[in-house]
Design a protein around this motif. Structure first.
Motif, PDB file in Angstrom:
ATOM      1  N   PRO A 171       0.746  24.262  34.878  1.00  0.00           N
ATOM      2  CA  PRO A 171       1.045  23.624  36.168  1.00  0.00           C
ATOM      3  C   PRO A 171      -0.210  23.352  36.991  1.00  0.00           C
ATOM      4  CG  PRO A 171       2.577  25.413  35.742  1.00  0.00           C
ATOM      5  CD  PRO A 171       1.538  25.492  34.679  1.00  0.00           C
ATOM      6  N   GLN A 172      -1.200  24.241  36.906  1.00  0.00           N
ATOM      7  CA  GLN A 172      -2.402  24.005  37.702  1.00  0.00           C
ATOM      8  C   GLN A 172      -3.202  22.831  37.125  1.00  0.00           C
ATOM      9  OE1 GLN A 172      -4.631  27.564  39.290  1.00  0.00           O
ATOM     10  NE2 GLN A 172      -3.294  28.652  37.816  1.00  0.00           N
ATOM     11  N   ASN A 173      -3.323  22.758  35.801  1.00  0.00           N
ATOM     12  CA  ASN A 173      -4.061  21.648  35.190  1.00  0.00           C
ATOM     13  C   ASN A 173      -3.383  20.321  35.502  1.00  0.00           C
ATOM     14  OD1 ASN A 173      -6.220  23.062  33.980  1.00  0.00           O
ATOM     15  ND2 ASN A 173      -4.913  23.650  32.228  1.00  0.00           N
ATOM     16  N   GLU A 174      -2.048  20.274  35.494  1.00  0.00           N
ATOM     17  CA  GLU A 174      -1.331  19.044  35.824  1.00  0.00           C
ATOM     18  C   GLU A 174      -1.621  18.637  37.270  1.00  0.00           C
ATOM     19  OE1 GLU A 174       3.284  17.381  36.137  1.00  0.00           O
ATOM     20  OE2 GLU A 174       2.852  19.390  35.327  1.00  0.00           O
ATOM     21  N   TYR A 175      -1.625  19.582  38.156  1.00  0.00           N
ATOM     22  CA  TYR A 175      -1.874  19.314  39.577  1.00  0.00           C
ATOM     23  C   TYR A 175      -3.293  18.795  39.774  1.00  0.00           C
ATOM     24  CZ  TYR A 175      -2.909  20.351  44.482  1.00  0.00           C
ATOM     25  OH  TYR A 175      -3.317  20.262  45.783  1.00  0.00           O
ATOM     26  N   LEU A 176      -4.283  19.428  39.105  1.00  0.00           N
ATOM     27  CA  LEU A 176      -5.676  19.006  39.244  1.00  0.00           C
ATOM     28  C   LEU A 176      -5.882  17.606  38.652  1.00  0.00           C
ATOM     29  CD1 LEU A 176      -7.531  22.361  38.390  1.00  0.00           C
ATOM     30  CD2 LEU A 176      -7.196  21.334  40.660  1.00  0.00           C
ATOM     31  N   ALA A 177      -5.203  17.302  37.539  1.00  0.00           N
ATOM     32  CA  ALA A 177      -5.338  15.991  36.897  1.00  0.00           C
ATOM     33  C   ALA A 177      -4.788  14.892  37.791  1.00  0.00           C
ATOM     34  CB  ALA A 177      -4.628  15.982  35.545  1.00  0.00           C
ATOM     35  N   LEU A 178      -3.663  15.112  38.450  1.00  0.00           N
ATOM     36  CA  LEU A 178      -3.091  14.118  39.346  1.00  0.00           C
ATOM     37  C   LEU A 178      -4.015  13.854  40.514  1.00  0.00           C
ATOM     38  CD1 LEU A 178       0.672  15.242  39.409  1.00  0.00           C
ATOM     39  CD2 LEU A 178      -0.283  13.178  38.359  1.00  0.00           C
ATOM     40  N   ALA A 189       2.426  15.980  45.709  1.00  0.00           N
ATOM     41  CA  ALA A 189       3.243  16.949  46.445  1.00  0.00           C
ATOM     42  C   ALA A 189       4.270  17.603  45.533  1.00  0.00           C
ATOM     43  CB  ALA A 189       3.928  16.274  47.621  1.00  0.00           C
ATOM     44  N   ALA A 190       4.828  16.841  44.597  1.00  0.00           N
ATOM     45  CA  ALA A 190       5.802  17.410  43.658  1.00  0.00           C
ATOM     46  C   ALA A 190       5.148  18.442  42.754  1.00  0.00           C
ATOM     47  CB  ALA A 190       6.443  16.302  42.842  1.00  0.00           C
ATOM     48  N   ALA A 191       3.922  18.152  42.302  1.00  0.00           N
ATOM     49  CA  ALA A 191       3.217  19.111  41.459  1.00  0.00           C
ATOM     50  C   ALA A 191       2.885  20.390  42.219  1.00  0.00           C
ATOM     51  CB  ALA A 191       1.939  18.481  40.906  1.00  0.00           C
ATOM     52  N   ARG A 192       2.573  20.206  43.497  1.00  0.00           N
ATOM     53  CA  ARG A 192       2.257  21.397  44.311  1.00  0.00           C
ATOM     54  C   ARG A 192       3.509  22.273  44.530  1.00  0.00           C
ATOM     55  NH1 ARG A 192      -2.082  22.551  47.506  1.00  0.00           N
ATOM     56  NH2 ARG A 192      -1.713  24.139  49.128  1.00  0.00           N
ATOM     57  N   GLU A 193       4.670  21.632  44.724  1.00  0.00           N
ATOM     58  CA  GLU A 193       5.905  22.391  44.907  1.00  0.00           C
ATOM     59  C   GLU A 193       6.257  23.166  43.644  1.00  0.00           C
ATOM     60  OE1 GLU A 193       7.698  23.024  47.515  1.00  0.00           O
ATOM     61  OE2 GLU A 193       6.298  21.898  48.767  1.00  0.00           O
ATOM     62  N   ARG A 194       5.964  22.575  42.497  1.00  0.00           N
ATOM     63  CA  ARG A 194       6.226  23.281  41.248  1.00  0.00           C
ATOM     64  C   ARG A 194       5.366  24.535  41.145  1.00  0.00           C
ATOM     65  NH1 ARG A 194       4.910  21.095  35.110  1.00  0.00           N
ATOM     66  NH2 ARG A 194       5.894  22.885  34.012  1.00  0.00           N
ATOM     67  N   ILE A 195       4.116  24.431  41.599  1.00  0.00           N
ATOM     68  CA  ILE A 195       3.220  25.602  41.585  1.00  0.00           C
ATOM     69  C   ILE A 195       3.768  26.703  42.490  1.00  0.00           C
ATOM     70  CG2 ILE A 195       0.936  26.383  42.318  1.00  0.00           C
ATOM     71  CD1 ILE A 195      -0.184  23.741  41.289  1.00  0.00           C
ATOM     72  N   ARG A 196       4.248  26.345  43.657  1.00  0.00           N
ATOM     73  CA  ARG A 196       4.809  27.342  44.567  1.00  0.00           C
ATOM     74  C   ARG A 196       6.063  27.989  43.984  1.00  0.00           C
ATOM     75  NH1 ARG A 196       4.293  24.062  50.334  1.00  0.00           N
ATOM     76  NH2 ARG A 196       2.017  24.370  50.581  1.00  0.00           N
ATOM     77  N   GLY A 212     -12.323  23.251  40.383  1.00  0.00           N
ATOM     78  CA  GLY A 212     -11.876  22.193  39.483  1.00  0.00           C
ATOM     79  C   GLY A 212     -11.365  22.729  38.173  1.00  0.00           C
ATOM     80  N   VAL A 213     -11.212  24.050  38.047  1.00  0.00           N
ATOM     81  CA  VAL A 213     -10.751  24.681  36.797  1.00  0.00           C
ATOM     82  C   VAL A 213      -9.532  25.542  37.132  1.00  0.00           C
ATOM     83  CG1 VAL A 213     -11.337  26.231  34.894  1.00  0.00           C
ATOM     84  CG2 VAL A 213     -13.087  24.717  35.892  1.00  0.00           C
ATOM     85  N   ALA A 214      -8.469  25.435  36.314  1.00  0.00           N
ATOM     86  CA  ALA A 214      -7.253  26.238  36.532  1.00  0.00           C
ATOM     87  C   ALA A 214      -7.563  27.720  36.350  1.00  0.00           C
ATOM     88  CB  ALA A 214      -6.163  25.801  35.573  1.00  0.00           C
TER      89      ALA A 214
END
Length: 504
Positions: A171-178, A189-196, A212-214
């Motif tokens: 989830p963190q790598n997906e958020y950083l890539a977006l 915002a959707a990726a951030r909600e998934r992390i929470r 910049g690294v998960a």
């Protein structure tokens, strides 16, 4: 010449007698003050004669009465007088000299202000309301354990362990890539909600954004200060969502749990103030409060648990310590007597009360609370009365003896036996008629007519039973014909009883 010689001798004798008389008068005048009163006889007989004698009797055989002194026909002893002032008012009288010799002391029944006080011992326990559980919400393992033993003190924010959670990397790598690709705000915002939703800490996400690294390693911090009451993991242990890593017990306040008898627990109320004192160091005291009375009675000890909140500044109180708890309630006025004044017989409580005429009598009382060196009296005594606090058993024994003698006394108006007479030998059985005056487990008190075979006048006396269950149908007031013989604990023993008339 001869007559003159004799007259001279007689005259000389008269002169010698007169001289001796005058010399004695002069000597007495020197020894006694003028106008001295004549000595009065002060023997015991004259003093005793001033008291009215009702009759004489033999204390060992107190039934027969005699109208003049003499030797007892039953025992090798003199008859003893019974005085009128010994019979009035009931009870037993003891002369002041005898009271002093026997050490008989009395105390007054008083009213005093008494506070409803509970004194109990409580055991210190953790306050479970201050307990915090530290858990994980991710699959992973304990990479490093920083607190390695139970009961260690920890402070708020202290690092407890390092957890490696590989499931957080995706989830963190997906958020950083977006974010790097410049995706729309909705996707970021959707990726951030998934992390929470995966419970990834915000601090860990900020660290990932900055580098910049998960990040998959995070440190577990203590949410509160206290001690590690439970340690659930070790180094390298795999964890899953819901695993309890630590349980931390707070020490700002503790519980003191006391076992209170159910009879005393009825007087306790929530919110009552309590003073808690350390059993180890009496100088350490704490102000507590009764929080709860647990709704359960211990069947073996008949006690309930009372839970007190006690502040714990500096963490000086730890589980397992003993505290003396004193709870003060409202005061009330109670009638009390000294503890040593009460004779406990097992089924009742008795005191020896002193009457207005100075006589003593046993009296049953009902007791209330035990107040240490005093006992509360619910009934049986009044304020201001005096009770014996030393020598009760001597007075009680005398009172019991007098009670026995009274039950064997002659009926009212019965004339005393005229002079000591020889009692016939009491051999065999004898028959008489009478009325039942009293019945107890040991015998029957009967007012009976004359017994010619024994030369007894009419009298009231006690007859013993062979067994306590004898004569079950007999009632007070029955007129009976009975047979008896000499023997038993009371001297005379009933053999048979036959009613001769209805109860009067």
């Amino acid at each position: 010449m001869k007559h003159a010689y004799v007259a001279a001798i007689v005259l000389s004798g008269v002169l010698l007698v007169a001289g001796g008389y005058m010399l004695g008068r002069q000597s007495a005048a020197h020894l006694e003050p003028p106008n001295a009163p004549l000595a009065q006889p002060t023997n015991a007989a004259s003093a005793a004669s001033e008291r009215k004698v009702l009759y004489w009797h033999d204390p060992m055989v107190p039934g027969p009465r005699f109208d003049k002194p003499g030797k007892s026909p039953f025992m090798d002893m003199q008859l003893v007088p019974v005085f009128a002032d010994d019979q009035g008012g009931g009870g037993v009288k003891v002369s002041p000299d005898v009271q002093q010799n026997l050490g008989i002391r009395t105390a007054a029944v008083t009213r005093t202000e008494v506070a409803n006080l509970l004194d109990a011992v409580g055991t210190v326990q953790f306050d479970e309301r201050l307990s915090e559980a530290v858990q994980t919400r991710v699959n992973g393992y304990v990479e490093r354990l920083l607190v390695r033993a139970p009961m260690e003190y920890v402070r708020r924010g202290q690092a407890l362990a390092t957890i490696f959670a590989p499931d957080w990397l995706g989830p963190q790598n997906e958020y950083l890539a977006l974010k790097r690709a410049g995706a729309s705000e909705e996707l970021v915002a959707a990726a951030r909600e998934r992390i929470r939703a995966l419970s990834i800490p915000d601090a860990l996400l900020l660290q990932s954004e900055a580098s910049g690294v998960a990040q998959a390693r995070f440190t577990v911090l203590a949410p509160v200060g206290g001690v590690i009451a439970e340690l659930g993991v070790r180094d390298g242990v795999a964890v899953t969502p819901g695993t309890t890593l630590f349980r931390i017990a707070g020490l700002e306040k503790v519980w003191a749990v006391a076992e209170v008898p159910e009879t005393q627990a009825m007087g306790l109320r929530r919110g009552q103030k309590a003073r808690a004192t350390s059993q180890v160091d009496a100088s350490q005291s704490f102000e507590g409060q009764l929080k709860e009375i647990l709704p359960q009675v211990n069947a073996s000890t008949r006690t309930v648990q009372a839970r007190f909140d006690v502040p714990n500044p500096g963490g000086r109180l730890v589980p397992g310590m003993l505290l003396r708890l004193q709870v003060s309630g409202p005061t009330s006025t109670r009638l009390v007597v000294p503890t040593e004044a009460v004779i406990r017989t097992g089924t009742r409580a008795v005191v020896i009360a002193q009457k207005d005429n100075g006589a003593f009598e046993p009296r049953a009382v009902f007791l209330g609370a035990d107040l240490g060196d005093q006992l509360e009296v619910l009934s049986g005594l009044h304020e201001g009365e005096k009770v014996v606090v030393s020598g009760q058993f001597l007075v009680d024994s005398e009172a019991r003896l007098k009670s026995v003698l009274g039950s064997m006394s002659a009926p009212s108006g019965q004339e005393a036996v005229s002079g000591p007479t020889k009692e016939p030998e009491a051999v065999g059985t004898f028959t008489a008629q009478g009325k039942v005056e009293d019945i107890d487990a040991e015998g029957v008190t009967i007012s009976h007519g004359p017994v010619p075979a024994l030369k007894w006048p009419s009298m009231t006396m006690g007859f013993g039973k062979t067994k306590p269950t004898d004569f079950p149908g007999l009632k007070t007031g029955d007129t009976i014909q009975f047979q008896f013989k000499k023997g038993g604990a009371r001297g005379w023993e009933l053999l048979s009883v036959q009613p001769t008339g209805a109860k009067k």
